[in-house]
Scaffold this motif. Sequence first.
Motif, PDB file in Angstrom:
ATOM      1  N   ILE A  68     -37.354  51.505  37.868  1.00  0.00           N
ATOM      2  CA  ILE A  68     -35.919  50.746  38.331  1.00  0.00           C
ATOM      3  C   ILE A  68     -36.334  49.898  39.522  1.00  0.00           C
ATOM      4  O   ILE A  68     -35.966  48.576  39.738  1.00  0.00           O
ATOM      5  CB  ILE A  68     -34.795  51.478  38.743  1.00  0.00           C
ATOM      6  CG1 ILE A  68     -34.406  52.162  37.387  1.00  0.00           C
ATOM      7  CG2 ILE A  68     -33.503  50.767  39.291  1.00  0.00           C
ATOM      8  CD1 ILE A  68     -33.275  53.301  37.684  1.00  0.00           C
ATOM      9  N   TYR A  69     -36.897  50.319  40.467  1.00  0.00           N
ATOM     10  CA  TYR A  69     -37.495  49.540  41.611  1.00  0.00           C
ATOM     11  C   TYR A  69     -38.353  48.672  41.408  1.00  0.00           C
ATOM     12  O   TYR A  69     -38.166  47.177  41.824  1.00  0.00           O
ATOM     13  CB  TYR A  69     -37.912  50.418  42.752  1.00  0.00           C
ATOM     14  CG  TYR A  69     -38.782  49.642  44.096  1.00  0.00           C
ATOM     15  CD1 TYR A  69     -37.763  49.148  44.920  1.00  0.00           C
ATOM     16  CD2 TYR A  69     -39.817  49.383  43.992  1.00  0.00           C
ATOM     17  CE1 TYR A  69     -38.379  48.676  45.989  1.00  0.00           C
ATOM     18  CE2 TYR A  69     -40.447  48.652  44.847  1.00  0.00           C
ATOM     19  CZ  TYR A  69     -39.561  48.080  46.082  1.00  0.00           C
ATOM     20  OH  TYR A  69     -40.166  47.491  47.012  1.00  0.00           O
ATOM     21  N   GLY A  70     -39.556  48.804  40.620  1.00  0.00           N
ATOM     22  CA  GLY A  70     -40.526  47.982  40.288  1.00  0.00           C
ATOM     23  C   GLY A  70     -39.556  46.619  39.561  1.00  0.00           C
ATOM     24  O   GLY A  70     -40.014  45.428  39.526  1.00  0.00           O
ATOM     25  N   THR A  71     -38.800  47.039  38.368  1.00  0.00           N
ATOM     26  CA  THR A  71     -37.964  45.966  37.523  1.00  0.00           C
ATOM     27  C   THR A  71     -37.400  44.885  38.682  1.00  0.00           C
ATOM     28  O   THR A  71     -37.297  43.803  38.507  1.00  0.00           O
ATOM     29  CB  THR A  71     -37.015  46.551  36.537  1.00  0.00           C
ATOM     30  OG1 THR A  71     -37.773  47.365  35.644  1.00  0.00           O
ATOM     31  CG2 THR A  71     -36.461  45.392  35.840  1.00  0.00           C
ATOM     32  N   ALA A  72     -36.365  45.520  39.576  1.00  0.00           N
ATOM     33  CA  ALA A  72     -35.541  45.015  40.362  1.00  0.00           C
ATOM     34  C   ALA A  72     -36.364  43.835  41.113  1.00  0.00           C
ATOM     35  O   ALA A  72     -36.187  42.996  41.619  1.00  0.00           O
ATOM     36  CB  ALA A  72     -34.707  45.691  41.154  1.00  0.00           C
ATOM     37  N   TRP A  73     -37.771  44.475  41.866  1.00  0.00           N
ATOM     38  CA  TRP A  73     -38.396  43.551  42.769  1.00  0.00           C
ATOM     39  C   TRP A  73     -38.884  42.545  42.052  1.00  0.00           C
ATOM     40  O   TRP A  73     -38.932  41.375  42.540  1.00  0.00           O
ATOM     41  CB  TRP A  73     -39.584  44.841  43.075  1.00  0.00           C
ATOM     42  CG  TRP A  73     -40.475  43.942  44.291  1.00  0.00           C
ATOM     43  CD1 TRP A  73     -40.269  43.898  45.591  1.00  0.00           C
ATOM     44  CD2 TRP A  73     -41.705  43.134  43.847  1.00  0.00           C
ATOM     45  NE1 TRP A  73     -41.398  43.081  46.173  1.00  0.00           N
ATOM     46  CE2 TRP A  73     -42.040  42.795  45.124  1.00  0.00           C
ATOM     47  CE3 TRP A  73     -42.285  42.850  42.644  1.00  0.00           C
ATOM     48  CZ2 TRP A  73     -43.273  41.946  45.230  1.00  0.00           C
ATOM     49  CZ3 TRP A  73     -43.492  42.128  42.797  1.00  0.00           C
ATOM     50  CH2 TRP A  73     -44.080  41.849  43.867  1.00  0.00           C
ATOM     51  N   ALA A  74     -39.508  42.851  40.739  1.00  0.00           N
ATOM     52  CA  ALA A  74     -40.084  41.727  39.919  1.00  0.00           C
ATOM     53  C   ALA A  74     -38.967  40.736  39.704  1.00  0.00           C
ATOM     54  O   ALA A  74     -39.327  39.699  39.866  1.00  0.00           O
ATOM     55  CB  ALA A  74     -40.490  42.329  38.880  1.00  0.00           C
ATOM     56  N   TYR A  75     -37.946  41.052  39.471  1.00  0.00           N
ATOM     57  CA  TYR A  75     -36.992  40.290  38.945  1.00  0.00           C
ATOM     58  C   TYR A  75     -36.477  39.118  40.188  1.00  0.00           C
ATOM     59  O   TYR A  75     -36.606  37.894  40.051  1.00  0.00           O
ATOM     60  CB  TYR A  75     -35.699  40.714  38.433  1.00  0.00           C
ATOM     61  CG  TYR A  75     -34.558  39.810  38.248  1.00  0.00           C
ATOM     62  CD1 TYR A  75     -34.583  39.365  36.853  1.00  0.00           C
ATOM     63  CD2 TYR A  75     -33.394  39.394  39.139  1.00  0.00           C
ATOM     64  CE1 TYR A  75     -33.880  38.197  36.411  1.00  0.00           C
ATOM     65  CE2 TYR A  75     -32.514  38.405  38.752  1.00  0.00           C
ATOM     66  CZ  TYR A  75     -32.419  38.022  37.312  1.00  0.00           C
ATOM     67  OH  TYR A  75     -31.649  37.030  36.990  1.00  0.00           O
ATOM     68  N   PHE A  76     -36.630  39.489  41.602  1.00  0.00           N
ATOM     69  CA  PHE A  76     -35.999  38.792  42.593  1.00  0.00           C
ATOM     70  C   PHE A  76     -37.544  38.088  43.262  1.00  0.00           C
ATOM     71  O   PHE A  76     -37.075  37.262  43.994  1.00  0.00           O
ATOM     72  CB  PHE A  76     -35.347  39.708  43.431  1.00  0.00           C
ATOM     73  CG  PHE A  76     -33.920  40.151  43.109  1.00  0.00           C
ATOM     74  CD1 PHE A  76     -32.867  39.118  42.918  1.00  0.00           C
ATOM     75  CD2 PHE A  76     -33.672  41.348  42.661  1.00  0.00           C
ATOM     76  CE1 PHE A  76     -31.625  39.371  42.530  1.00  0.00           C
ATOM     77  CE2 PHE A  76     -32.476  41.558  42.221  1.00  0.00           C
ATOM     78  CZ  PHE A  76     -31.568  40.704  42.139  1.00  0.00           C
ATOM     79  N   LYS A  77     -38.457  38.696  43.119  1.00  0.00           N
ATOM     80  CA  LYS A  77     -39.598  38.307  43.797  1.00  0.00           C
ATOM     81  C   LYS A  77     -40.650  37.440  43.303  1.00  0.00           C
ATOM     82  O   LYS A  77     -41.232  36.372  43.935  1.00  0.00           O
ATOM     83  CB  LYS A  77     -40.352  39.566  44.558  1.00  0.00           C
ATOM     84  CG  LYS A  77     -39.570  40.280  45.501  1.00  0.00           C
ATOM     85  CD  LYS A  77     -39.252  39.530  46.853  1.00  0.00           C
ATOM     86  CE  LYS A  77     -38.373  40.299  48.161  1.00  0.00           C
ATOM     87  NZ  LYS A  77     -38.076  39.314  49.107  1.00  0.00           N
TER      88      LYS A  77
END
Length: 428
Positions: free
Chosen positions: A5-14
Amino acid sequence: MPVGIYGTAWAYFKLRDSGERNRGRIDWWGNGTFALGLGAVLVALTIGIQPYGGHTMGWTSPVVVGLLVGGISLLVAFALIETRVAEPMFQLSLFKIRAFTAGNVAGLAVAIARGGLQFTLIIWLQGIWLPLHGYSFSDTPLWAGIFLLPLTAGLLIAGPVSGALSDRFGARGFASAGMAVFGASFIGLILMPVIFPYWLFALLTFANGVGGGMFAAPNSASIMSSVPARYRGAASGMRATYQNSGTALSIGVFFSLMIAGLAASLPQTLSRGLIRYGVPSAAAHHIATLPPVSSLFAAVLGVNPVEHLLSAAGLLAALPQASQQVLTGRQFFPELISGPFHQGLVIALSVSAALAALAGVASLLRGGRYIHQDADQPPQLAHSATARANPASTSTGPASTGPASTGPASTGRSATSPTAADTTEEKQ
């Protein structure tokens, strides 16, 4: 799940898409032949480690032979198709780039070696070492993961460090040195006794993780930077395919090696041990001649293999209570299998060491640091430093007469006389 979940969110925003977009068509024939061909080969490997007839493995089964022949034939057809379609799934011309080819060969070898190592160590811990140190069979899967954390730690520490340093100094040195450490850890595991001191096991598995971490990031970066920008998507897919296929292939390869090693001496050892504790000789001989793969998978699943085999045959309840306690305890099977297991272990780890050596040689052959800088250059020209700078440089005369020429001597450069741009790119 939290990491995902963290990796998906980070990738989407960064992450930002700075790639080059080109409208393309799906290579249906290539996708179909590749999926069916590779799938058939991997299914054949899975069935091949299972018993067939009176054999401990199924490599002589008509189904396995048919799947292998059919799968390889489809993969050959796939290679031919890829050379004829306008937009292939695999850009086979990328293999003309030395860094790309060497990196993928090394990556495939490491994937096979690492996959085999994981299965070997899991069986070693769950089937022998942990039960002999007081852990119940049902708890061994959890504790095997805990005791293998040094391997993960080595990978997590060495990966980012080697990735950052290789960006400055090039991939060849780090990837090759990583394979030296990787291979040395296999040799250390071969020389280690079956009942080992844990500090030594932790040190060797940590070294294995460090070697793998030193190799992974530099090798991936070397592969991706060696191809033109427009082909990086295809290059990434090809790299991932080799790595994932190598991991799947390792299951068939290393289980076959382990089973072959166990089949040589386990039946006699198991038969004598069962007879010693009251199992009728005919029943003991029958159980002992069952394919060793059942004992391996039982150990992986956290089940006492002897208890499982005796219960399935209806023999356990008929034995004296003292014999039942010994046969289903934490000592009998691990002590029984340790000798035969070590034979298969030496074979499997020796193959892993050889694969590490192959990967190391391939890493050395990738050449110096190379970054493909012309995004519009077709890949078939990328293997030549002179051709990279100027396609017309293949002319051997004093001046180019090709369509790229803008004057009598505007591009007339000898193929053996690189320009300053060539030299600068090679130094980079």
